[in-house]
Design a protein around this motif. Sequence first.
Motif: not given
Length: 298
Positions: A165-171
């Motif tokens: 499953v793709p990862a999720i990123w947030a800044t």
Amino acid sequence: MLRRRPPRSASADDLLTTLGRLTAQAREGAEKQRARVELAEALQREMLPARLPQLPGLRAAATYAPARHGLDIGGDWYDGFPLPDGSLAFCIGDVQGHDVEAAAFMGQIRLGLRAVAVHAADPGEVLSRANDLLLSVDYGLFATCTFLRFDPAGWELTSARAGHVPAIWATTDGRFGLADDPGGLPLGIVPGEEYPVTRRRLAISGAFALVTDGVVEGPAFPMEDGLTQVMRLVRANAGSDPAAVAAAAMSVAELTGHTDDSAVLVLRFDGAGGQEWVKRERGARVVAGARPPALSDG
């Protein structure tokens, strides 16, 4: 003329005896299944790491939850460990199938990844070597996996995916996205498989979250909807403690029905603060220059 009463196929006592025997067989089967589930869950929890490695400016947290009904246990895992060059390795994955066999296979994969990571140049090579190793033992199962390597010298995160499953990123400045990077087939299917490597420089503080499909997908809940929910929560908690981010992401499993076991792994990183530590501790290996405006591929 005498009339004979029609013969009964079974007396009440016979029916009660048969019912009792069938009930006992069902109870025995249920007890055996429950014992297998309890063993699988025990193996699962014992083989997951008690703690994850940390560095100044980079903190990690993870959480695991068994299936709500206790039937699909044993396939999901996460791990984190230091490498000889001072970098940190993290991975998450999901074994095909469940129960005791999946839990045992999960343990073999974890050990295999740790063994090959010491001698591999990047996450793509780690997955390629692990894939060939698993095929050589001919276990008959396969697994999806994402493998990460964090390099504190350049504050860089490199990653490779094996059907996961793709990862999720947030800044912390409000930006977020799905790390739907190129990848290869799951581990244990095709020998000689290659896994592309994606590089990201962690220039601004934020969070990088990895999940298994039990978190984001259910019988009546599409994966796209689950990933959207996780992205929303990771974005809202990007500046929080990694354990809080992991707990928020895991809450999505309640929406999917929680029919599969689930795992979440979160890296919570500082941007400028982390770079200041790198410059102070390992300045000779840092290339001077302006930082990119956000978490970026490179």
